[in-house]
Scaffold this motif. Structure first.
Motif, PDB file in Angstrom:
ATOM      1  N   ALA A  93      69.217  77.585 -39.200  1.00 10.05           N
ATOM      2  CA  ALA A  93      70.643  77.450 -39.506  1.00 10.05           C
ATOM      3  C   ALA A  93      70.859  77.399 -41.012  1.00 10.05           C
ATOM      4  O   ALA A  93      71.744  78.078 -41.547  1.00 10.05           O
ATOM      5  CB  ALA A  93      71.202  76.192 -38.850  1.00 10.05           C
ATOM      6  N   GLY A 124      71.235  72.341 -28.774  1.00  9.46           N
ATOM      7  CA  GLY A 124      72.602  71.962 -29.116  1.00  9.46           C
ATOM      8  C   GLY A 124      72.940  72.337 -30.549  1.00  9.46           C
ATOM      9  O   GLY A 124      74.114  72.393 -30.926  1.00  9.46           O
ATOM     10  N   THR A 125      71.915  72.583 -31.341  1.00 14.54           N
ATOM     11  CA  THR A 125      72.098  72.924 -32.756  1.00 14.54           C
ATOM     12  C   THR A 125      73.025  74.123 -32.933  1.00 14.54           C
ATOM     13  O   THR A 125      73.865  74.147 -33.823  1.00 14.54           O
ATOM     14  CB  THR A 125      70.721  73.274 -33.367  1.00 14.54           C
ATOM     15  OG1 THR A 125      69.870  72.162 -33.198  1.00 14.54           O
ATOM     16  CG2 THR A 125      70.830  73.634 -34.830  1.00 14.54           C
ATOM     17  N   ILE A 127      75.541  75.161 -31.440  1.00 12.69           N
ATOM     18  CA  ILE A 127      76.995  74.955 -31.309  1.00 12.69           C
ATOM     19  C   ILE A 127      77.577  74.640 -32.689  1.00 12.69           C
ATOM     20  O   ILE A 127      78.556  75.248 -33.126  1.00 12.69           O
ATOM     21  CB  ILE A 127      77.305  73.776 -30.355  1.00 12.69           C
ATOM     22  CG1 ILE A 127      76.603  73.971 -29.014  1.00 12.69           C
ATOM     23  CG2 ILE A 127      78.802  73.624 -30.157  1.00 12.69           C
ATOM     24  CD1 ILE A 127      76.526  72.682 -28.205  1.00 12.69           C
ATOM     25  N   LYS A 128      76.929  73.677 -33.365  1.00 15.67           N
ATOM     26  CA  LYS A 128      77.446  73.274 -34.669  1.00 15.67           C
ATOM     27  C   LYS A 128      77.294  74.407 -35.684  1.00 15.67           C
ATOM     28  O   LYS A 128      78.175  74.664 -36.497  1.00 15.67           O
ATOM     29  CB  LYS A 128      76.708  72.033 -35.182  1.00 15.67           C
ATOM     30  CG  LYS A 128      76.620  70.873 -34.241  1.00 15.67           C
ATOM     31  CD  LYS A 128      77.928  70.477 -33.628  1.00 15.67           C
ATOM     32  CE  LYS A 128      78.945  69.904 -34.575  1.00 15.67           C
ATOM     33  NZ  LYS A 128      80.198  69.521 -33.854  1.00 15.67           N
ATOM     34  N   TRP A 129      76.159  75.064 -35.632  1.00 16.76           N
ATOM     35  CA  TRP A 129      75.859  76.181 -36.543  1.00 16.76           C
ATOM     36  C   TRP A 129      76.933  77.278 -36.396  1.00 16.76           C
ATOM     37  O   TRP A 129      77.485  77.756 -37.387  1.00 16.76           O
ATOM     38  CB  TRP A 129      74.461  76.678 -36.190  1.00 16.76           C
ATOM     39  CG  TRP A 129      73.939  77.911 -36.830  1.00 16.76           C
ATOM     40  CD1 TRP A 129      74.549  78.712 -37.758  1.00 16.76           C
ATOM     41  CD2 TRP A 129      72.668  78.506 -36.575  1.00 16.76           C
ATOM     42  NE1 TRP A 129      73.738  79.752 -38.086  1.00 16.76           N
ATOM     43  CE2 TRP A 129      72.576  79.648 -37.376  1.00 16.76           C
ATOM     44  CE3 TRP A 129      71.597  78.176 -35.751  1.00 16.76           C
ATOM     45  CZ2 TRP A 129      71.444  80.477 -37.361  1.00 16.76           C
ATOM     46  CZ3 TRP A 129      70.481  78.998 -35.741  1.00 16.76           C
ATOM     47  CH2 TRP A 129      70.401  80.130 -36.532  1.00 16.76           C
ATOM     48  N   GLU A 131      79.908  76.981 -35.108  1.00 18.49           N
ATOM     49  CA  GLU A 131      81.227  76.467 -35.532  1.00 18.49           C
ATOM     50  C   GLU A 131      81.375  76.651 -37.042  1.00 18.49           C
ATOM     51  O   GLU A 131      82.426  77.069 -37.530  1.00 18.49           O
ATOM     52  CB  GLU A 131      81.352  74.975 -35.202  1.00 18.49           C
ATOM     53  CG  GLU A 131      81.698  74.679 -33.755  1.00 18.49           C
ATOM     54  CD  GLU A 131      81.887  73.182 -33.508  1.00 18.49           C
ATOM     55  OE1 GLU A 131      81.829  72.394 -34.470  1.00 18.49           O
ATOM     56  OE2 GLU A 131      82.078  72.813 -32.353  1.00 18.49           O
ATOM     57  N   ILE A 132      80.303  76.312 -37.769  1.00 16.86           N
ATOM     58  CA  ILE A 132      80.337  76.436 -39.240  1.00 16.86           C
ATOM     59  C   ILE A 132      80.606  77.893 -39.625  1.00 16.86           C
ATOM     60  O   ILE A 132      81.464  78.197 -40.461  1.00 16.86           O
ATOM     61  CB  ILE A 132      78.990  75.959 -39.852  1.00 16.86           C
ATOM     62  CG1 ILE A 132      78.870  74.451 -39.729  1.00 16.86           C
ATOM     63  CG2 ILE A 132      78.846  76.407 -41.313  1.00 16.86           C
ATOM     64  CD1 ILE A 132      77.468  73.913 -39.975  1.00 16.86           C
TER      65      ILE A 132
ATOM     66  N   ASP B 105      70.078  67.137 -28.336  1.00 21.61           N
ATOM     67  CA  ASP B 105      68.730  67.526 -27.903  1.00 21.61           C
ATOM     68  C   ASP B 105      67.782  66.319 -27.844  1.00 21.61           C
ATOM     69  O   ASP B 105      66.891  66.269 -27.005  1.00 21.61           O
ATOM     70  CB  ASP B 105      68.152  68.575 -28.861  1.00 21.61           C
ATOM     71  CG  ASP B 105      68.965  69.860 -28.838  1.00 21.61           C
ATOM     72  OD1 ASP B 105      69.569  70.146 -27.790  1.00 21.61           O
ATOM     73  OD2 ASP B 105      69.000  70.560 -29.864  1.00 21.61           O
ATOM     74  N   PRO B 302      86.145  75.357 -33.311  1.00 27.80           N
ATOM     75  CA  PRO B 302      85.517  75.156 -34.630  1.00 27.80           C
ATOM     76  C   PRO B 302      86.273  74.200 -35.560  1.00 27.80           C
ATOM     77  O   PRO B 302      85.683  73.615 -36.445  1.00 27.80           O
ATOM     78  CB  PRO B 302      85.493  76.568 -35.236  1.00 27.80           C
ATOM     79  CG  PRO B 302      85.665  77.506 -34.091  1.00 27.80           C
ATOM     80  CD  PRO B 302      86.436  76.772 -33.048  1.00 27.80           C
ATOM     81  N   GLU B 330      71.852  65.668 -35.878  1.00 25.35           N
ATOM     82  CA  GLU B 330      72.261  67.029 -36.237  1.00 25.35           C
ATOM     83  C   GLU B 330      73.763  67.236 -36.078  1.00 25.35           C
ATOM     84  O   GLU B 330      74.399  67.857 -36.925  1.00 25.35           O
ATOM     85  CB  GLU B 330      71.517  68.032 -35.353  1.00 25.35           C
ATOM     86  CG  GLU B 330      70.084  68.253 -35.770  1.00 25.35           C
ATOM     87  CD  GLU B 330      69.614  69.656 -35.442  1.00 25.35           C
ATOM     88  OE1 GLU B 330      69.998  70.191 -34.404  1.00 25.35           O
ATOM     89  OE2 GLU B 330      68.858  70.218 -36.259  1.00 25.35           O
ATOM     90  N   PHE B 334      75.665  68.435 -39.455  1.00 32.93           N
ATOM     91  CA  PHE B 334      76.189  69.803 -39.565  1.00 32.93           C
ATOM     92  C   PHE B 334      77.680  69.784 -39.934  1.00 32.93           C
ATOM     93  O   PHE B 334      78.152  70.624 -40.687  1.00 32.93           O
ATOM     94  CB  PHE B 334      76.005  70.563 -38.247  1.00 32.93           C
ATOM     95  CG  PHE B 334      74.736  71.361 -38.169  1.00 32.93           C
ATOM     96  CD1 PHE B 334      74.476  72.387 -39.077  1.00 32.93           C
ATOM     97  CD2 PHE B 334      73.797  71.109 -37.185  1.00 32.93           C
ATOM     98  CE1 PHE B 334      73.306  73.125 -39.010  1.00 32.93           C
ATOM     99  CE2 PHE B 334      72.619  71.841 -37.115  1.00 32.93           C
ATOM    100  CZ  PHE B 334      72.373  72.854 -38.022  1.00 32.93           C
TER     101      PHE B 334
END
Lengths: 408, 379
Positions: A93, A124-125, A127-129, A131-132, B105, B302, B330, B334
């Motif tokens: 990411a 789950g990472t 999703i945030k990535w 979104e960014i 996770d 988002p 995370e 993020f």
């Protein structure tokens, strides 16, 4: 054990592989020249509907691996960190965010997406990535939610994922302003299943002794099964590759001249050190004959004729979306199926979904198979979290243990 | 006000339960309710309570990590490490069940490791959908709620319609009283100092909830309805995933500020979990997650986290925002850079505190908080 030379047999199809990937990246980079739209998609995302709608997928994770292998990842991660992102976050990411911020990396400025497709079946990472990146690039995102399967898959879970797949089609129709062609999807789906079957058959050829297509080769040649799954290109390429690897089996040739210790690898490769690790292992007569990572694209649940429901099931049940008991069973199958003497697990600080549980897997697999395991600490693309000499020493001792065990 | 709910008795009772280790707490828990552990506000405590059990939240207490490394890599947050450590050290033998739910996770991995230990007799994974703005998520979550109800009825006791409605009402009342205390504390901080306030919150996840509501009502009744002049304190908004530990609230207050609102997952975030009392209870429990609840591990689009935070900070009239984040979280890290930028674009200063065990690095945190509050203070 002294280090001795252990010649590696080049795969002739590698030239075709390079041409294929150059052509793919050229098309994605210049999608507008070909009248195509581009979607960024996660590695576990359903790509088949994209190809069926004529959209070119771009895989930031695959690109992260490329940045890692070309040792460009650290500076890109640092660019993201300067923007305020923590170094503890996934380096795929960070690499992607850094590439987007700086326009740097092996491809230069990344292909601008028309929209994003994100599936949380790998972690789950993402999703945030995504979104960014949706905020940064001001593009819509489709999110496919695939609940984690700790033990059994429930009917309502399958229904949930299937309904979202229908929503995905509707999303694509809205983005592309044209109807979805089931006929075309069926063709793409059939090619996808063919490529998956070919890939599965290719990696399983390494159950032969000596292994003709070890994991380090699979790490490289997996790119088309990720990025071009559903295309004729992928099917053609894997047919060619399979033919060559089958020939090796017929001739009783392995990828390395000497294969004394067979090992299984768990987790994403350490992309920036693949070459060194491969050399270091092979010089001691050790070969990684199989792995959990590349076999994740041999979708075990993908059977029968292509259908949206079938793809929903297969995307909900990929390796990383399944619980610890499944992962233990899978690892035991790999160790036994490939006749491995032991296994190496990469505790990957960038990938919690892959790495949490490895200590329990190691214990259980060793108990069930009598084969020792080793856990090494690193990161898939960020070389700052890797101590190569220390890992080399650990592996050296581990191989000695295996040799002693085999001799006793 | 009864003797049992006089301010002194309330404080004594709250401090008693929150001063205990997990091991010691078992002796003061209600004998008629089996304790069922959980981690996250996404788990419907109402259902657990209606089944006749005591929902008991695990909140990552301070514990030296000596056993958990055999199962977990170092890059897990304190909550994950400390909870497994407590389990392995035998601190949680009193739990008769444990409920995990789909969030991050690390928790997902912890659930499977936890199950393999075979220490807590029953375990359930409640799969709260991640895509909370999807129309397809509602029937899915409803089916998960049914599955959870079945689990509780099989392992604890029958959940009648009346019991569930009573539990929903009880937990709604608790949220209302806590919300009042949040509002009153803004001007009455001397009567409920930060460390005590954090204990009030923690006690609500451990003790008998009917008794807890009595204590909260006694506390609200005992507070004067007019302000007592704590206007000189700098109003701070606290956001993050941190369960309430005494340290952070007292450090902020000692520096001359007050937390006027928070978005901690053990705090004001839970006020958004109010359940409609005029409809089918299971449907109402399902529906509440689609109304206004937000957790950074969930997807609402988002811009959702930014929009919710900006609105809440504006409503709270806070002058500064402190991000209190678990190292290795995370979902929070993020989001942090864009949230920071959005707040600072509105003229709101921010401070990031990355923490592990709440007892550690207190002095370092103190200096950073003091400097931040000084920066916000009028010359």
């Amino acid at each position: 054990m002294n280090e001795t030379s252990n010649p590696y047999r080049e795969i002739h199809a590698t030239a075709a592989y390079r041409r294929l990937m150059i052509a793919y990246y050229f098309m994605v980079k210049h999608a507008a020249w070909f009248g195509k739209k581009v979607a960024w998609i996660t590695s576990g995302g359903p790509v088949e509907p994209l190809y069926a709608m004529g959209v070119l997928p771009f895989y930031p994770e695959n690109y992260g691996a490329m940045c890692g292998a070309s040792r460009m990842s650290v500076s890109l991660c640092e660019a993201a960190e300067q923007r305020g992102y923590s170094r503890d976050l996934c380096s795929y990411a960070l690499t992607d965010i850094g590439s987007n911020l700086t326009g740097k990396g092996p491809l230069g400025v990344l292909p601008k997406p028309d929209f994003l497709v994100c599936a949380n079946n790998i972690c789950g990472t993402v999703i945030k990535w995504y979104e960014i990146q949706a905020r940064a690039l001001n593009v819509p995102v489709f999110f496919l939610d695939t609940p984690f399967i700790h033990d059994e898959i429930h009917d309502h879970t399958l229904r949930y994922v299937e309904k979202q797949m229908e929503g995905y089609i509707a999303f694509l129709e809205r983005q592309l302003k044209r109807p979805f062609s089931e006929k075309r999807f069926y063709r793409v789906g059939a090619r996808s299943l063919t490529a998956i079957r070919l890939w599965k058959e290719i990696i399983e050829l390494s159950k032969n002794h000596p292994a003709p297509f070890p994991a380090f080769d699979a790490f490289i040649h997996m790119a088309p099964i990720v990025t071009l799954r559903g295309t004729r290109w992928a099917v053609r390429y894997y047919r060619k590759l399979k033919k060559e690897i089958e020939k090796r089996v017929e001739q009783g040739k392995g990828a390395f001249a000497r294969e004394e210790i067979r090992l299984i690898w768990d987790n994403i490769p350490i992309w920036y050190d693949i070459r060194n690790l491969s050399k270091m292992l092979s010089s001691r007569g050790a070969v990684l004959v199989g792995d959990t990572y590349t076999s994740a694209w041999a979708h075990e649940q993908m059977e029968g004729a292509p259908s949206l429901a079938g793809f929903a099931r297969s995307h909900a049940t990929i390796h990383l979306n399944l619980g610890l008991e499944y992962k233990i069973k899978k690892m035991i199958e790999l160790v036994e199926g490939y006749g491995a003497h032991g296994f190496i697990m990469h505790s990957n600080r960038s990938c919690k979904s892959y790495s949490i549980g490895q200590y329990d897997i190691k214990r259980e697999v060793s108990k069930a198979t009598g084969r020792p395991g080793l856990i090494i600490e690193a990161d898939h693309t960020d070389a700052r979290s890797y101590a190569p000499k220390q890992v080399e020493k650990q592996i050296q001792i581990f191989l000695e243990i295996i040799r002693e065990k085999e001799q006793s | 006000m009864t003797k049992q709910t006089s301010p002194n008795n309330i404080r004594k009772e709250i401090e008693d339960i929150t001063s205990r280790s997990y091991r010691d707490i078992a002796s003061v828990l209600p004998k008629d309710r089996m304790p069922i552990g959980f981690f996250c506000p996404l788990v419907p405590e109402e259902l657990i309570h209606a089944a006749g059990a005591l929902p008991f939240r695990l909140m990552g207490t301070s514990v030296p990590i000596t056993h958990a490394q055999a199962h977990l890599p170092p890059y897990c947050c304190h909550l994950v490490k400390a909870s497994l450590e407590s389990l392995l050290q035998g601190e949680l033998h009193f739990l008769r069940g444990i409920v995990f739910c789909q969030t991050c996770d690390s928790m997902q991995g912890l659930s499977d490791i936890w199950a393999r230990q075979g220490i807590v007799p029953s375990q359930f994974n409640l799969m709260i959908p991640t895509h909370l703005d999807s129309e397809h998520a509602r029937p899915y979550l409803r089916a998960e709620m049914e599955r959870f109800k079945y689990f509780l009825e099989s392992n604890v006791g029958k959940i009648s319609l009346r019991k569930l409605k009573d539990s929903i009402r009880l937990f709604n009342h608790i949220r209302e009283r806590l919300s009042e205390i949040y509002s009153l504390r803004r001007t009455l901080s001397a009567r409920i100092p930060g460390a005590y306030f954090a204990r009030i919150i923690r006690a609500g996840y451990w003790m008998d909830r009917i008794r807890y509501l009595e204590l909260l009502e006694g506390l609200v009744d005992s507070l004067p309805k007019q302000t007592e002049g704590s206007d000189s304190l700098i109003p701070i908004y606290l956001t993050g995933n941190m369960a309430h530990a005494d340290t952070y609230f007292s450090l902020i207050e000692d520096a001359g500020a007050i937390v006027v609102r928070d978005d901690l997952c053990s705090g004001a975030r839970t006020f958004r979990l109010m359940v409609a009392e005029d409809r089918d209870p299971l449907e109402a429990l399902t529906e509440r997650y689609f109304q206004s609840f937000f957790c950074p591990t969930k997807y609402l689009g988002p811009q959702a986290h930014r929009d919710i935070l900006l609105q809440e900070v504006a409503d709270s009239k806070a002058q500064g925002v402190i991000f209190l984040l678990y190292k290795y979280c995370e979902a929070c890290f993020f989001d942090y850079p864009d949230l920071k930028s959005a707040l600072e674009a509105k003229g709101i200063s921010t401070l990031l505190l990355e923490v592990e065990d709440p007892v550690q690095s207190k002095e370092q945190l103190k200096i950073r908080i003091q400097a931040f509050v000084e920066m916000l203070s009028p010359l």
